[in-house]
Write a protein that holds these residues in place. Structure first.
Motif, PDB file in Angstrom:
ATOM      1  N   ALA A  26     -10.989  95.561 -68.416  1.00 55.89           N
ATOM      2  CA  ALA A  26     -10.118  94.385 -68.433  1.00 55.89           C
ATOM      3  C   ALA A  26      -8.961  94.584 -69.169  1.00 55.89           C
ATOM      4  O   ALA A  26      -7.878  94.122 -69.298  1.00 55.89           O
ATOM      5  CB  ALA A  26     -11.106  93.313 -69.203  1.00 55.89           C
ATOM      6  N   LYS A  34     -11.117  88.578 -68.806  1.00 52.93           N
ATOM      7  CA  LYS A  34     -12.531  88.356 -68.289  1.00 52.93           C
ATOM      8  C   LYS A  34     -13.304  87.729 -69.113  1.00 52.93           C
ATOM      9  O   LYS A  34     -13.516  88.005 -70.390  1.00 52.93           O
ATOM     10  CB  LYS A  34     -12.880  89.644 -67.679  1.00 52.93           C
ATOM     11  CG  LYS A  34     -12.353  89.963 -66.127  1.00 52.93           C
ATOM     12  CD  LYS A  34     -12.802  91.072 -65.784  1.00 52.93           C
ATOM     13  CE  LYS A  34     -12.017  91.184 -64.268  1.00 52.93           C
ATOM     14  NZ  LYS A  34     -12.311  92.500 -63.648  1.00 52.93           N
ATOM     15  N   ALA A  58     -10.747  90.754 -72.982  1.00 50.73           N
ATOM     16  CA  ALA A  58     -12.194  90.100 -72.466  1.00 50.73           C
ATOM     17  C   ALA A  58     -12.737  89.335 -73.597  1.00 50.73           C
ATOM     18  O   ALA A  58     -12.901  89.584 -74.589  1.00 50.73           O
ATOM     19  CB  ALA A  58     -13.042  91.224 -71.804  1.00 50.73           C
ATOM     20  N   ASP A  68     -17.466  85.593 -65.537  1.00 52.50           N
ATOM     21  CA  ASP A  68     -16.926  86.317 -64.575  1.00 52.50           C
ATOM     22  C   ASP A  68     -17.758  87.433 -64.214  1.00 52.50           C
ATOM     23  O   ASP A  68     -18.107  87.909 -63.156  1.00 52.50           O
ATOM     24  CB  ASP A  68     -15.578  87.139 -64.764  1.00 52.50           C
ATOM     25  CG  ASP A  68     -14.389  85.954 -65.016  1.00 52.50           C
ATOM     26  OD1 ASP A  68     -14.022  85.320 -64.002  1.00 52.50           O
ATOM     27  OD2 ASP A  68     -13.910  86.073 -66.155  1.00 52.50           O
ATOM     28  N   LYS A 117      -6.646  91.927 -67.970  1.00 51.68           N
ATOM     29  CA  LYS A 117      -7.220  90.715 -67.506  1.00 51.68           C
ATOM     30  C   LYS A 117      -8.051  90.075 -68.757  1.00 51.68           C
ATOM     31  O   LYS A 117      -8.813  90.541 -69.387  1.00 51.68           O
ATOM     32  CB  LYS A 117      -7.828  90.781 -66.337  1.00 51.68           C
ATOM     33  CG  LYS A 117      -7.074  90.986 -65.169  1.00 51.68           C
ATOM     34  CD  LYS A 117      -7.908  91.012 -63.787  1.00 51.68           C
ATOM     35  CE  LYS A 117      -7.022  91.271 -62.724  1.00 51.68           C
ATOM     36  NZ  LYS A 117      -8.035  91.836 -61.558  1.00 51.68           N
TER      37      LYS A 117
END
Lengths: 458, 458
Positions: B397, B404, B93, B256, B402
Motif C-alpha cells: 500500500a 487500503k 494503510a 479491502d 494507497k
C-alpha cells in the motif's frame, strides 16, 4: 441476556487522576540526617516533573493526552459482575471485579509505568533503570519504555531470573534489558557477589543496583523508576477507581465493600482511594486492604519510619513496616512480599479509614481456583488473596441474609505464575504464620529511627 | 483523543452464527468403504446435536442463550486500530485487528469449545475427551467444560507435555485432566509405547487415544471433541467476523483486505467467512489465509481426499493436504503444523474466493516483535504469521500510495509461548523450506484414495 460487564468507551477514560494528598496530612520523608528531604535531593534519582507530582497536594491532576493514547490500548478496563462465582458461593452478595489483567503485561502495573515513562521522556531522559522481583514491574516498565522510545534496564533478583526465564523473554520482546542481580555492572552488585558468588539475590540489592546505575550515569540522561509505595504511583493508579465509579453509576449500584490485595499498596490504592474520598465525605462504605498472613505489614507491624529498601539507601518513609531486614516466607504471591506499606495507605489505616485484613496462602489458592472454574480468568497469586477476602465477605452476607455489593481489583492474571498452581495441585504449598517474637525481632531496628507523629487529618 | 478500539456492549454480541455451507457446494466425507458417511456413523464419536450442525445447510443458526452467557465473559472482542504499528511501518494503510487474545485461555479456541461443551451437556454427555498439541485447544476445552460441569480428559502429545508444564497446570486449574500421550490408558497408546517406550508422541496418536477413550466408554456418557477443521467449528468461529462487521459499521469503514493465519483453518474462517458471503454477493474484497512456508498446505499441496489424523481413523475429508504422514519442521507455531486444511476453506480456495499466502518463520517473528513494541500485546507464534502478511500488504500500500483498509485476527497472545521468543533472541530459530520432491513423496499416499470432484458453487 443480562450484560455481564459494564464496558465504557475509550472516550470515557478519566481525564484526571485523583491525588489523596489533597485530603490527608502526612509525615514527611526524612533524609539521612533525620530532617525532611527537599525535592531537589531526589533530582539525581527521579525527573523533576515526577518529583513535583510526588509532593503535590492538588486534588485533581490532568492525565496528559499522549499517556491516554497508550492507556487506551487496554483501558477502560471492564467492571464485571462475577455472577457465576456468586452462584457457586450461594451468596446474596453482588460481586463485581475491575479487570486489570487485560493490559499487555497482564497486571495493573502499566497504569503507572506508562506515565512514568512519559514524564521521563518529557524531561529529556533517555534511559530508565529499575528492579523487579517476580517480574511484573520489570515487564510493565519495558512495555511502557517501548512506547516512548526509552531504553529500560531491569535488575531482576537472581533466583527469580533463574526460575522464571519467560519474564526475561517478555521484557526482551518489548526491548527491555533484563539482568540477573547481583550483577557485575554496579559496585553494589560486585560487593554482593564478592561476599557470596552464589547468592540468590534480594530485592534490596536489586534496588541498590538500579539506583546506582541511574545516579552513576554522568550523562544525566538516566533515571530510576519505582513501581509502588510512592505517592505518584498511587496517583497514577487512581484511574482504576475513577473508572469503576463511572461504571457503577451506569449499573445503578454502589459498593458497600471495596477490597484489594496490598503489597506495596498500589493496586489497592488505585481502586480504593477514590472511594476513600467518598468515605471522608460521609459515605458509609467499608474498605479492606488484604495482605498475606506471611507478611502482615498492616495487621501486625508498627507504624514507624523505615527505609524502603533492605540496603537502607532510600529516605526514611513513615509506614507500617516489619523492618527493612524482614525476609517473608517464600509464598508465591511475590508482589505481596514487601516489608513496608505505602505511606498513604499506612496513614489512612491510622486514621481508621481502612480496615486491613490478612489471609492464608492455602485459602487464597482455594478461592483462586474456584474463581478460575467459574469466572474463567486465572488470577495471579497476589490477586487470589483479594478473592479469598471476597469469599469471607460473601459468606458473611449469606449468613446475615444481606444483599451486599462487593467490588475488588482483579489485579492481574496468573498465566506466568502457573508453576505456583502446579505446586498447589501437587500438594507442595502450605500456610505460613509468624510468631510475635519474630515480628518483635525484625522490627527491633525501627527503634533507631525518629518516630512519626500521630496525625489526624480531620 | 481518537478512540483506539471500537467497543461493543454485551448486548451487541451476534445472536446467530453464519454457516458457509448454505453458500457453497462440498464433496461429502467418505467412510472406510469409499462411500459418503451418514450422520449416525458419527454418533459414537460426537453428540447428535453437533452432528446435525456439522451437516446443516441453514445459513443462520441461533446461538443458545447459555452459550452467549459464557461467551460474554470476554466477548464482544475489541476491534482495534493498530495506529502505532501503522506509524512504525510508515504506511498509508489503515490496519485493524480483532483481538481474540482476551479470552481466559488467551485465544479464539473457546469460541467453539464453549458451544461444543454446551451441546454435549444438552445431549446428556458427562465427559469429553480430546487431544492437544501445543496446548491451546486442551486449555480452551478444559475452561469450557468447567462452565457446564463436564469432565475433560486431554491427551497431550508427550514432547509438548514435557516441554510445557504450564499448559497442564492451566488445564488442571480449570479442572481438566491432562495426560501425556501415548498413555497406558488406551490400546492405541499401549501399542505405541510397546513399539517405542521413549516415543515423543504425535498428534495422530493423541487423536486415536482420545477417540478410543470416548467410543470405548460403554456408559454412553462420553464423547470426543475436535477444535478445528470440521464444519461446526467454522460455524462457531463465525462470531468473530460477524462482530467485526458491526464494528466496521460503527467505524464507518470496510476492509479491502482480510487476513488470518490458518492451521486447521478455524480462526481464519471465523473472521473471513462472513466477508466471503459479501464477496459472493459481489463485494470487491481480498481474503488471504496465511500459512507457514514449513507447512504449505494451501499454497503447494493438492486438493484430495485424506484422513484428518495420522493413524487414518477419521473419515476421508476433501481438503488441501500434504498427506497424513507429513511431519512439518519444528516451527514454533504449533497450531499451524497440520497436514491438511478445513474442507470449507479448501473448497473456497478452489473456487477462487480466497488467495492463500505463505510466510517464513523469521519474517513472522520479526513482525511479531515490531507488533509487541508498538501495539503492546505479545502475539502467539501462530498470530505472527498473519502479522507478517499484514506487513507485506502495508508495504505494498505504501509503494502504491494507497490508503487500503486491512483487518486481521489477532488469534491469541503469546504469554505461554515466550520460550519461542527467547530462542529467537538467542539466534536459535531459522527458516524452513520444502523441496518439491519432499511434497511429492508425502502426498504419494493420496493416490490410494478416491478423487474429490471439482465443484463450482456458481
Amino acid at each position: 441476556m443480562q450484560p455481564k460487564s459494564i464496558v465504557l468507551t475509550k472516550n470515557d477514560i478519566p481525564r484526571k487522576w485523583y491525588n489523596i494528598l489533597a485530603d490527608i496530612k502526612m509525615n514527611p520523608p526524612l533524609g539521612p540526617d533525620g530532617n525532611p528531604i527537599s525535592p531537589d535531593m531526589l533530582a539525581p534519582v527521579f525527573p523533576m516533573n515526577l518529583i513535583e507530582q510526588e509532593v503535590s497536594t492538588e486534588r485533581w491532576i490532568d492525565i496528559p493526552e499522549p499517556v491516554l493514547d497508550v492507556l487506551s490500548i487496554w483501558r477502560p478496563a471492564p467492571l464485571t459482575r462475577a455472577s457465576a462465582f456468586e452462584k457457586a458461593l450461594g451468596t446474596p452478595a453482588k460481586i463485581y471485579f475491575k479487570n486489570e489483567g487485560m493490559s499487555p503485561p497482564g497486571s495493573h502495573k502499566p497504569n503507572t509505568a506508562v506515565p512514568q515513562a512519559y514524564y521521563n521522556k518529557m524531561f529529556g531522559i533517555e534511559n530508565i533503570t529499575t528492579e523487579t522481583g517476580a517480574g511484573q514491574w520489570g515487564s510493565a516498565l519495558s512495555f511502557a519504555c517501548a512506547q516512548y522510545g526509552l531504553t529500560c534496564k531491569v535488575f531482576m533478583v537472581r533466583i527469580s531470573f533463574d526460575q522464571k526465564p519467560y519474564r526475561k523473554a517478555m521484557m526482551q520482546t518489548w526491548g527491555g534489558e533484563c539482568i540477573a542481580s547481583p550483577s557485575s555492572e554496579t559496585k553494589a552488585g560486585r560487593d554482593a557477589l564478592e561476599k557470596d558468588p552464589n547468592t540468590p539475590g534480594s530485592l534490596g540489592i536489586a534496588i541498590s543496583e538500579a539506583v546506582e546505575a541511574a545516579v552513576g550515569d554522568t550523562s544525566g540522561k538516566t533515571r530510576y523508576s519505582l513501581g509502588s509505595v510512592l505517592n505518584h504511583v498511587m496517583l497514577h493508579q487512581s484511574i482504576i477507581g475513577l473508572e469503576a465509579k463511572k461504571q457503577f453509576e451506569i449499573a445503578g449500584d454502589y459498593p458497600d465493600i471495596v477490597i484489594g490485595c496490598a503489597g506495596g499498596g498500589s493496586n489497592f490504592a488505585g481502586l480504593a482511594f477514590p472511594y476513600v474520598l467518598d468515605k471522608i465525605n460521609g459515605r458509609d462504605i467499608e474498605i479492606y486492604p488484604v495482605e498475606p498472613k506471611a507478611c502482615p505489614t498492616m495487621t501486625r507491624a508498627p507504624f514507624a519510619y523505615d527505609h524502603g529498601d533492605t540496603a537502607g539507601y532510600t529516605p526514611l518513609l513513615p509506614m507500617h513496616s516489619l523492618g527493612h531486614n524482614f525476609v517473608p516466607a517464600p509464598i508465591h504471591a511475590g508482589g505481596l512480599r514487601y516489608h513496608g506499606m505505602a505511606p498513604t495507605v499506612s496513614q489512612l489505616i491510622n486514621e481508621g479509614l481502612l480496615a486491613p485484613k490478612s489471609v492464608g496462602q492455602m485459602d487464597a489458592y482455594k478461592a483462586g481456583i474456584l474463581w478460575a472454574r467459574t469466572e474463567g480468568f486465572i488470577p495471579a497469586p497476589e490477586t487470589t488473596s483479594a478473592i479469598a477476602q471476597v469469599v469471607v465477605e460473601a459468606e458473611k452476607a449469606k449468613a446475615e441474609g444481606k444483599e451486599k455489593t462487593i467490588v475488588f481489583t482483579f489485579s492481574g492474571h496468573g498465566l506466568l505464575d502457573l508453576g505456583a498452581y502446579e505446586k498447589y495441585f501437587a500438594g507442595e504449598l502450605s500456610d505460613f504464620t509468624l510468631e510475635d517474637a519474630e515480628i518483635e525481632e525484625s522490627t527491633e531496628i525501627l527503634k533507631n529511627y525518629p518516630k512519626p507523629q500521630e496525625m489526624k487529618s480531620r
